[in-house]
Design a protein around this motif. Structure first.
Motif, PDB file in Angstrom:
ATOM      1  N   ILE A 197     -29.852  69.658 -17.195  1.00 34.79           N
ATOM      2  CA  ILE A 197     -28.777  68.779 -16.738  1.00 34.79           C
ATOM      3  C   ILE A 197     -29.012  68.339 -15.294  1.00 34.79           C
ATOM      4  CG2 ILE A 197     -26.283  68.544 -16.481  1.00 34.79           C
ATOM      5  CD1 ILE A 197     -27.348  68.919 -19.370  1.00 34.79           C
ATOM      6  N   PRO A 198     -29.128  67.032 -15.053  1.00 42.34           N
ATOM      7  CA  PRO A 198     -29.467  66.555 -13.695  1.00 42.34           C
ATOM      8  C   PRO A 198     -28.413  66.894 -12.648  1.00 42.34           C
ATOM      9  CG  PRO A 198     -29.002  64.709 -15.174  1.00 42.34           C
ATOM     10  CD  PRO A 198     -29.114  65.925 -16.029  1.00 42.34           C
ATOM     11  N   LEU A 208     -38.740  72.243  -0.464  1.00 42.48           N
ATOM     12  CA  LEU A 208     -38.527  72.108  -1.900  1.00 42.48           C
ATOM     13  C   LEU A 208     -38.347  70.654  -2.284  1.00 42.48           C
ATOM     14  CD1 LEU A 208     -37.764  73.159  -4.779  1.00 42.48           C
ATOM     15  CD2 LEU A 208     -35.424  73.487  -3.904  1.00 42.48           C
ATOM     16  N   LEU A 209     -39.079  70.227  -3.308  1.00 47.20           N
ATOM     17  CA  LEU A 209     -38.894  68.909  -3.903  1.00 47.20           C
ATOM     18  C   LEU A 209     -38.514  69.080  -5.364  1.00 47.20           C
ATOM     19  CD1 LEU A 209     -39.133  65.779  -3.873  1.00 47.20           C
ATOM     20  CD2 LEU A 209     -41.523  66.083  -4.595  1.00 47.20           C
ATOM     21  N   LEU A 210     -37.362  68.524  -5.743  1.00 54.17           N
ATOM     22  CA  LEU A 210     -36.959  68.486  -7.135  1.00 54.17           C
ATOM     23  C   LEU A 210     -37.141  67.080  -7.677  1.00 54.17           C
ATOM     24  CD1 LEU A 210     -35.483  71.208  -6.322  1.00 54.17           C
ATOM     25  CD2 LEU A 210     -33.904  70.655  -8.176  1.00 54.17           C
ATOM     26  N   CYS A 211     -37.923  66.962  -8.739  1.00 52.14           N
ATOM     27  CA  CYS A 211     -38.106  65.699  -9.448  1.00 52.14           C
ATOM     28  C   CYS A 211     -37.184  65.743 -10.660  1.00 52.14           C
ATOM     29  CB  CYS A 211     -39.558  65.526  -9.869  1.00 52.14           C
ATOM     30  SG  CYS A 211     -40.716  65.469  -8.484  1.00 52.14           S
ATOM     31  N   ILE A 212     -36.144  64.935 -10.636  1.00 47.97           N
ATOM     32  CA  ILE A 212     -35.039  65.062 -11.579  1.00 47.97           C
ATOM     33  C   ILE A 212     -34.996  63.853 -12.504  1.00 47.97           C
ATOM     34  CG2 ILE A 212     -32.528  65.276 -11.779  1.00 47.97           C
ATOM     35  CD1 ILE A 212     -32.570  66.557  -8.974  1.00 47.97           C
ATOM     36  N   CYS A 213     -34.868  64.117 -13.801  1.00 45.48           N
ATOM     37  CA  CYS A 213     -34.733  63.059 -14.798  1.00 45.48           C
ATOM     38  C   CYS A 213     -33.244  62.755 -14.963  1.00 45.48           C
ATOM     39  CB  CYS A 213     -35.322  63.497 -16.132  1.00 45.48           C
ATOM     40  SG  CYS A 213     -37.036  64.054 -16.030  1.00 45.48           S
ATOM     41  N   LEU A 233     -26.659  69.502 -12.270  1.00 43.98           N
ATOM     42  CA  LEU A 233     -26.856  70.872 -11.804  1.00 43.98           C
ATOM     43  C   LEU A 233     -28.081  70.958 -10.889  1.00 43.98           C
ATOM     44  CD1 LEU A 233     -26.111  72.837 -15.104  1.00 43.98           C
ATOM     45  CD2 LEU A 233     -24.604  72.523 -13.135  1.00 43.98           C
ATOM     46  N   ALA A 234     -29.116  70.206 -11.211  1.00 45.95           N
ATOM     47  CA  ALA A 234     -30.312  70.202 -10.356  1.00 45.95           C
ATOM     48  C   ALA A 234     -29.986  69.654  -8.975  1.00 45.95           C
ATOM     49  CB  ALA A 234     -31.425  69.384 -11.009  1.00 45.95           C
ATOM     50  N   TYR A 235     -29.155  68.620  -8.915  1.00 45.29           N
ATOM     51  CA  TYR A 235     -28.762  68.076  -7.614  1.00 45.29           C
ATOM     52  C   TYR A 235     -27.939  69.102  -6.820  1.00 45.29           C
ATOM     53  CZ  TYR A 235     -30.458  63.416  -8.844  1.00 45.29           C
ATOM     54  OH  TYR A 235     -31.262  62.344  -9.175  1.00 45.29           O
ATOM     55  N   GLN A 236     -27.216  69.976  -7.510  1.00 46.13           N
ATOM     56  CA  GLN A 236     -26.492  71.039  -6.816  1.00 46.13           C
ATOM     57  C   GLN A 236     -27.450  72.014  -6.133  1.00 46.13           C
ATOM     58  OE1 GLN A 236     -23.368  73.056  -9.017  1.00 46.13           O
ATOM     59  NE2 GLN A 236     -22.842  71.172 -10.119  1.00 46.13           N
ATOM     60  N   VAL A 237     -28.599  72.267  -6.749  1.00 43.63           N
ATOM     61  CA  VAL A 237     -29.609  73.132  -6.131  1.00 43.63           C
ATOM     62  C   VAL A 237     -30.098  72.527  -4.825  1.00 43.63           C
ATOM     63  CG1 VAL A 237     -31.983  73.991  -6.379  1.00 43.63           C
ATOM     64  CG2 VAL A 237     -30.362  74.253  -8.257  1.00 43.63           C
ATOM     65  N   VAL A 238     -30.306  71.212  -4.827  1.00 43.32           N
ATOM     66  CA  VAL A 238     -30.742  70.530  -3.604  1.00 43.32           C
ATOM     67  C   VAL A 238     -29.726  70.745  -2.491  1.00 43.32           C
ATOM     68  CG1 VAL A 238     -31.353  68.311  -2.593  1.00 43.32           C
ATOM     69  CG2 VAL A 238     -31.997  68.812  -4.950  1.00 43.32           C
ATOM     70  N   ALA A 239     -28.451  70.706  -2.837  1.00 42.83           N
ATOM     71  CA  ALA A 239     -27.406  70.891  -1.832  1.00 42.83           C
ATOM     72  C   ALA A 239     -27.347  72.331  -1.330  1.00 42.83           C
ATOM     73  CB  ALA A 239     -26.050  70.490  -2.418  1.00 42.83           C
ATOM     74  N   ARG A 240     -27.702  73.280  -2.168  1.00 46.81           N
ATOM     75  CA  ARG A 240     -27.578  74.692  -1.797  1.00 46.81           C
ATOM     76  C   ARG A 240     -28.804  75.227  -1.066  1.00 46.81           C
ATOM     77  NH1 ARG A 240     -24.682  77.696  -7.000  1.00 46.81           N
ATOM     78  NH2 ARG A 240     -23.082  76.107  -7.369  1.00 46.81           N
TER      79      ARG A 240
END
Length: 296
Positions: free
Chosen positions: A248-249, A236-241, A251-258
């Motif tokens: 909300i960025p 998975l790659l998340l491209c976050i603004c 929260l997106a970074y929390q997905v990366v951790a999970r």
């Protein structure tokens, strides 16, 4: 023989989904990428061009319009349904797997932006046949969005949603609201970046409409891809603004951790600036590098 194929495929409910399929322009096919739009978007806003871009780099690519939007079937028009859109993703995935000709084309990548990115996370958590996922600026927790919406705006959205649902149950035409509009309007998105950015992003489209059925607002708070993130096993790659006021960025970074096998790249831009050339060029480089790594 052309390497572009535009056709209708059937959804799970027999309504037709319009797809734009581009074959890889290299002798070695690295995989197949399915590209999904954000809320209210159509594939000719940008995804057709992105499909062509990925085809030049060795990938088969398929862009599509959700039912009720753009070039796909479905009545009433502009009807937004999370359930239907996930069904549409599954229909395009089924089509792709059925028409894969060799081992490499069966390597399947889901690419989604904004609400489409939210859908890719949900699908990644619920399916075990996805090789890689790229999610651009996804909103991962709409309950958070609802809870942080101004009460007067929330009341206005709720009233319009009830008018839409109740009216349609009695045979009335759908109650439509703008996708983007000024702060005092009944629009879904009223932030400055949306008002300036969305129409510019959609300017290439000949079918995009600044309208959406109001009833979806009653279901939005229940859509929380973040709650299923721990089940995502695909790369998975998340491209976050990092200046995003819509998705909300943090929260997106929390997905990366999970998630089990995830990485992120942050960009110094807001939600819609990501679609501007100075940021798109870099995100595409990052995405190609990610795919080269995880697909070998």
């Amino acid at each position: 023989m052309t390497n572009i194929n535009c056709k209708f495929i059937q959804s799970e409910t027999q309504e037709s989904i319009k797809i734009f399929e581009v074959k890889a322009k290299t002798t070695k096919v690295c995989g197949t990428i399915i590209l999904g739009n954000g809320i209210g978007g159509t594939m000719d806003c940008a995804n057709k061009d992105l499909a062509k871009f990925f085809s030049h780099h060795g990938y088969n690519a398929i862009a599509f319009d959700y039912r009720h939007f753009g070039e796909s079937d479905g009545s009433p028009r502009q009807l937004f349904s999370i359930k239907k859109q996930l069904e549409d993703w599954n229909s395009v995935i089924s089509y792709t797997k059925k028409n894969s000709k060799n081992l490499n084309t069966t390597k399947l990548v889901l690419w989604g932006t904004s609400f489409g990115g939210s859908h890719t996370l949900t699908l990644g958590a619920r399916r075990n046949d996805i090789d890689a996922i790229i999610a651009q600026c996804p909103n991962v927790d709409f309950l958070h969005t609802v809870l942080h919406t101004h009460p007067l705006r929330l009341l206005k959205l709720t009233i319009n949603a009830l008018l839409d649902i109740v009216g349609r149950s009695f045979g009335a035409s759908p109650k439509l609201i703008p996708l983007v509009g000024e702060l005092d309007s009944s629009a879904l998105m009223v932030t400055r970046d949306a008002v300036l950015g969305y129409p510019r992003h959609a300017s290439a489209s000949r079918v995009w409409r600044n309208e959406i059925t109001a009833g979806f607002a009653l279901t939005l708070a229940f859509y929380r891809p973040i709650k299923e993130a721990h089940r995502i096993t695909s790369s998975l790659l998340l491209c976050i603004c990092n200046r995003d006021s819509i998705a909300i960025p943090d929260l997106a970074y929390q997905v990366v951790a999970r998630a089990k096998n995830a990485k992120s790249v942050g960009y110094d831009c807001d939600h819609f600036e990501l679609y501007e050339p100075q940021h798109t060029n870099q995100t595409l480089k990052d995405q190609l590098a990610f795919l080269a790594t995880v697909l070998g």
